[in-house]
Design an enzyme around this catalytic site. Sequence first.
Site, mmCIF file in Angstrom:
data_model
loop_
_atom_site.group_PDB
_atom_site.id
_atom_site.type_symbol
_atom_site.label_atom_id
_atom_site.label_comp_id
_atom_site.label_asym_id
_atom_site.label_seq_id
_atom_site.Cartn_x
_atom_site.Cartn_y
_atom_site.Cartn_z
ATOM 1 C CG HIS A 13 -29.312 18.221 11.557
ATOM 2 N ND1 HIS A 13 -29.742 19.524 11.611
ATOM 3 C CD2 HIS A 13 -29.005 17.984 10.264
ATOM 4 C CE1 HIS A 13 -29.700 20.064 10.416
ATOM 5 N NE2 HIS A 13 -29.259 19.143 9.565
ATOM 6 N NE ARG A 64 -26.126 20.351 9.207
ATOM 7 C CZ ARG A 64 -25.101 20.402 8.367
ATOM 8 N NH1 ARG A 64 -23.906 20.766 8.807
ATOM 9 N NH2 ARG A 64 -25.260 20.101 7.081
ATOM 10 C CD GLU A 91 -28.210 17.998 3.670
ATOM 11 O OE1 GLU A 91 -28.331 17.017 2.903
ATOM 12 O OE2 GLU A 91 -29.173 18.523 4.264
ATOM 13 C CG HIS A 161 -26.973 15.804 7.506
ATOM 14 N ND1 HIS A 161 -26.655 16.965 8.163
ATOM 15 C CD2 HIS A 161 -26.013 14.896 7.842
ATOM 16 C CE1 HIS A 161 -25.549 16.781 8.869
ATOM 17 N NE2 HIS A 161 -25.133 15.539 8.691
#
Length: 209
Positions: A13, A64, A91, A161
């Site tokens: 991202h 995100r 993440e 991520h």
Amino acid sequence: MPSSPLLLVLLRHGQSEWNLENLFTGWKDPDLTPAGVEEAKAAGRRLKARGLGFDLCFTSALVRAQHTLDLALVELGQTGLPIVRDQALNERDYGDLSGLNKDEARKRWGEEQVHLWRRSYDVPPPGGESLKDTVARALPYYCQHILPAALGGKRVLVAAHGNSLRALVMVLDQLTPKTIPSMELATGVPIVYRLKPDSTVESKDVLLD
């Protein structure tokens, strides 16, 4: 020799609000900064400039990564693609560190301890996940869902991520628990893999511009 048609692209991202503020983010859910928005758009433009298109997308349950994917697809002119969202691609969970400034964390626990949490393979922060734990959830998802799609001929884009993508890169690049923690993935930079039918890598291209 023609390049393999089996396409898998990984995209971290764009810069998030908490990246900018130097905070541990993990499963917290800040959106992109204006710079992160531009990184995501630029990623889409780079992919388009190379004539790459997709059939299927995967992303995490965090905004995100989803926002990055959406912006890149607009630039690609492919906004109608099927998108699979799953927290297996989230993440790494930083537990008690989540939301803390990294410098403040160093003052609280010490430079060595925070470095160990951030860069070791199997030492988790309090209440959180180690990179090994993240690999343990992201890699089975890759093997069960993403890889079969790519080997089946679908052109796959994964927006996720730094740490969940490390789990995939670990297998694709044949890295070890010793070498993977130091490998950095830049925000908003697509990594283009061409796969062989046996799932190994034929070629890798990092689209820096």
